[in-house]
Design a protein around this motif. Structure first.
Motif, mmCIF file in Angstrom:
data_model
loop_
_atom_site.group_PDB
_atom_site.id
_atom_site.type_symbol
_atom_site.label_atom_id
_atom_site.label_comp_id
_atom_site.label_asym_id
_atom_site.label_seq_id
_atom_site.Cartn_x
_atom_site.Cartn_y
_atom_site.Cartn_z
ATOM 1 N N VAL A 1 -10.737 -8.692 1.310
ATOM 2 C CA VAL A 1 -10.083 -7.846 0.296
ATOM 3 C C VAL A 1 -8.558 -8.025 0.300
ATOM 4 N N PRO A 2 -7.863 -8.087 1.460
ATOM 5 C CA PRO A 2 -6.418 -8.360 1.408
ATOM 6 C C PRO A 2 -6.091 -9.704 0.753
ATOM 7 N N ILE A 3 -6.909 -10.725 1.016
ATOM 8 C CA ILE A 3 -6.656 -12.028 0.389
ATOM 9 C C ILE A 3 -6.839 -11.938 -1.118
ATOM 10 N N LEU A 4 -7.895 -11.272 -1.544
ATOM 11 C CA LEU A 4 -8.113 -11.092 -2.981
ATOM 12 C C LEU A 4 -7.011 -10.253 -3.615
ATOM 13 N N THR A 5 -6.506 -9.285 -2.873
ATOM 14 C CA THR A 5 -5.397 -8.462 -3.387
ATOM 15 C C THR A 5 -4.156 -9.311 -3.615
ATOM 16 N N PHE A 6 -3.851 -10.193 -2.662
ATOM 17 C CA PHE A 6 -2.697 -11.096 -2.827
ATOM 18 C C PHE A 6 -2.902 -12.003 -4.045
ATOM 19 N N LEU A 7 -4.121 -12.518 -4.203
ATOM 20 C CA LEU A 7 -4.416 -13.350 -5.370
ATOM 21 C C LEU A 7 -4.233 -12.561 -6.655
ATOM 22 N N ALA A 8 -4.675 -11.297 -6.660
ATOM 23 C CA ALA A 8 -4.519 -10.458 -7.851
ATOM 24 C C ALA A 8 -3.042 -10.208 -8.158
ATOM 25 N N MET A 9 -2.240 -10.003 -7.128
ATOM 26 C CA MET A 9 -0.802 -9.803 -7.353
ATOM 27 C C MET A 9 -0.178 -11.018 -8.024
ATOM 28 N N PHE B 1 5.438 -4.820 -2.259
ATOM 29 C CA PHE B 1 4.373 -5.741 -1.869
ATOM 30 C C PHE B 1 3.598 -5.190 -0.674
ATOM 31 N N TRP B 2 4.323 -4.707 0.328
ATOM 32 C CA TRP B 2 3.647 -4.207 1.530
ATOM 33 C C TRP B 2 2.919 -2.892 1.275
ATOM 34 N N VAL B 3 3.417 -2.084 0.353
ATOM 35 C CA VAL B 3 2.701 -0.855 -0.011
ATOM 36 C C VAL B 3 1.329 -1.200 -0.563
ATOM 37 N N GLY B 4 1.259 -2.204 -1.430
ATOM 38 C CA GLY B 4 -0.031 -2.616 -1.971
ATOM 39 C C GLY B 4 -0.931 -3.227 -0.920
ATOM 40 N N MET B 5 -0.372 -4.052 -0.034
ATOM 41 C CA MET B 5 -1.195 -4.728 0.965
ATOM 42 C C MET B 5 -1.718 -3.763 2.026
ATOM 43 N N VAL B 6 -0.955 -2.708 2.327
ATOM 44 C CA VAL B 6 -1.392 -1.740 3.338
ATOM 45 C C VAL B 6 -2.661 -1.023 2.883
ATOM 46 N N LYS B 7 -2.798 -0.804 1.595
ATOM 47 C CA LYS B 7 -3.969 -0.084 1.088
ATOM 48 C C LYS B 7 -5.247 -0.915 1.174
ATOM 49 N N ALA B 8 -5.124 -2.219 1.115
ATOM 50 C CA ALA B 8 -6.298 -3.085 0.988
ATOM 51 C C ALA B 8 -7.310 -2.904 2.118
ATOM 52 N N PRO B 9 -6.903 -2.876 3.415
ATOM 53 C CA PRO B 9 -7.916 -2.696 4.467
ATOM 54 C C PRO B 9 -8.651 -1.360 4.376
ATOM 55 N N PHE B 10 -7.956 -0.308 3.971
ATOM 56 C CA PHE B 10 -8.617 0.996 3.845
ATOM 57 C C PHE B 10 -9.662 0.959 2.729
ATOM 58 N N PHE B 11 -9.306 0.363 1.606
ATOM 59 C CA PHE B 11 -10.274 0.241 0.524
ATOM 60 C C PHE B 11 -11.467 -0.612 0.951
ATOM 61 N N ALA B 12 -11.202 -1.679 1.714
ATOM 62 C CA ALA B 12 -12.281 -2.558 2.159
ATOM 63 C C ALA B 12 -13.273 -1.806 3.037
ATOM 64 N N LEU B 13 -12.770 -1.012 3.980
ATOM 65 C CA LEU B 13 -13.661 -0.253 4.860
ATOM 66 C C LEU B 13 -14.473 0.765 4.076
ATOM 67 N N VAL B 14 -13.835 1.444 3.134
ATOM 68 C CA VAL B 14 -14.543 2.437 2.332
ATOM 69 C C VAL B 14 -15.678 1.788 1.541
ATOM 70 N N ILE B 15 -15.400 0.660 0.925
ATOM 71 C CA ILE B 15 -16.425 -0.029 0.126
ATOM 72 C C ILE B 15 -17.597 -0.445 0.995
#
Length: 376
Positions: free
Chosen positions: A269-277, A313-327
């Motif tokens: 999910v963090p990698i996909l988030t970077f790609l989306a950015m 950038f880091w604000v967006g990336m920090v959220k990604a692991p939390f979203f990944a665990l929730v999913i």
């Protein structure tokens, strides 16, 4: 050849009707005594029915349905039990009784029904919340246990799931983020261009994509794509009793099914988030260059570097692991909650997607409040 026609005897003991059946009760023989049996049922008064079927040589659903007419005379529904007979006869009587007694039409009770549904929904909500919190606690105990003992990691499963979750989803994530970035740029060109501040469109695209939209869009796509897949895969395994077989073999369900999916989500999910950015910013750049504002790529990147701080950038990336665990947790939790029916599987898949998207948006709102209070 039929050995004996259908015969019956009725007797009332107290308020219990005793029905003693003999012979062959099938569609060929039972139909001949249908009218007589209905008249005899209506001629006696009783509260419950006892069936004695020791003398029945054969019976099908037609014969069972005929016998169970004693359970409903007029609008009154009678209690019943099988005193003598085989398990197969009891099964036939049960099926016929369900068809015979059916749900009577209910009078509409507007306010009562609304409160009843509200109460039932509240109970379901608390039960689901309790089960989810228990699942989360069990998950983190197992998750940290596996991290402390890396030999328990199932590397092959994690790599295969990373391909399914990340690589296969990369095109749709990039395409949708590109489109969202382009839409934001168009909106900025129209609104800010009217005020003569077209260059601020770069700030709008950069902050929106880096801080919020890229990670949220990625999480929602993964929730709809992977959370539903987790639920369907694990639910199908549970319906086929594969999970029970794994337990008998000594395999831990969490370690085998849940942990690999959670780790795969955490890594992809963090990698996909970077790609989306990057895709969103590229969409904004192309629109900025193609619209009458004619902001060149050099000016776009120069403005982006000057005004959009790296902390977004880091604000967006920090959220990604939390979203990944929730999913991952929601998808696996709903999969393990599937019962043995296909309806349950479909319901749990729908619930998985809804809960995952709801949790992603709720957590994003909590992060927004937290970062605002921290001044980030």
């Amino acid at each position: 050849m039929l050995t004996a026609p259908a015969h019956y005897d009725l007797s009332v003991q107290g308020q219990r009707l005793r029905v003693t059946a003999r012979g062959v009760w099938t569609i060929e023989t039972a139909a001949s005594i249908n009218d007589a049996l209905e008249r005899d049922y209506g001629a006696v008064t009783y509260d419950s029915v006892d069936y004695h079927l020791d003398g029945v040589e054969d019976m099908d659903t037609a014969g069972a349905y005929l016998l169970t007419k004693a359970m409903r005379v007029g609008d009154d529904i009678k209690d019943w039990q099988l005193v003598g007979g085989t398990p197969a006869q009891k099964t036939l009587l049960s099926v016929a009784a369900d068809a015979q007694m059916g749900e009577p039409p209910m009078e509409p009770r507007q306010w009562y029904d609304i409160l009843d549904r509200l109460g039932r929904a509240t109970l379901r909500f608390w039960d689901e919340l309790y089960a989810t919190l228990a699942f989360v606690g069990q998950f983190f105990v197992m998750f940290f246990g596996v991290l402390l003992n890396p030999r328990r990691l199932r590397v092959k499963s994690i790599v295969a799931l990373m391909e399914e979750i990340g690589l296969d989803a990369a095109p749709i994530v990039a395409m949708l983020s590109f489109a969202i970035g382009a839409v934001i740029a168009y909106m900025g060109a129209n609104l800010l261009g009217a005020l003569g501040f077209s260059v601020f469109m770069v700030d709008l695209v950069g902050v929106a994509m880096l801080r919020e939209l890229a990670v949220v869009i990625t999480a929602i796509l993964i929730a709809g794509r992977s959370a539903s897949a987790f639920t369907a895969q694990i639910g199908a395994m549970k319906m086929r009793q594969e999970i029970d077989a794994m337990t008998v073999m000594g395999l831990d369900t969490f370690e085998t099914l849940v942990i690999p999916r959670a780790i795969a989500c955490l890594l992809t999910v963090p990698i996909l988030t970077f790609l989306a950015m990057m895709s969103g910013i590229l969409g904004g750049l192309i629109v900025a260059w193609a619209t009458p504002t004619q902001i060149s790529p050099a000016l776009f990147f120069s403005r982006l570097q000057e005004t959009v701080d790296l902390q977004h950038f880091w604000v967006g990336m920090v959220k990604a692991p939390f979203f990944a665990l929730v999913i991952a947790v929601v998808g696996c939790r709903q999969g393990l909650a599937v019962s043995g029916s296909v309806d349950s599987l479909g319901s749990r898949v729908t619930t998985s997607v809804v809960q995952a998207i709801f949790a992603v948006i709720l957590i994003d709102a909590m992060f927004a409040v937290l970062f605002y209070q921290l001044g980030v």
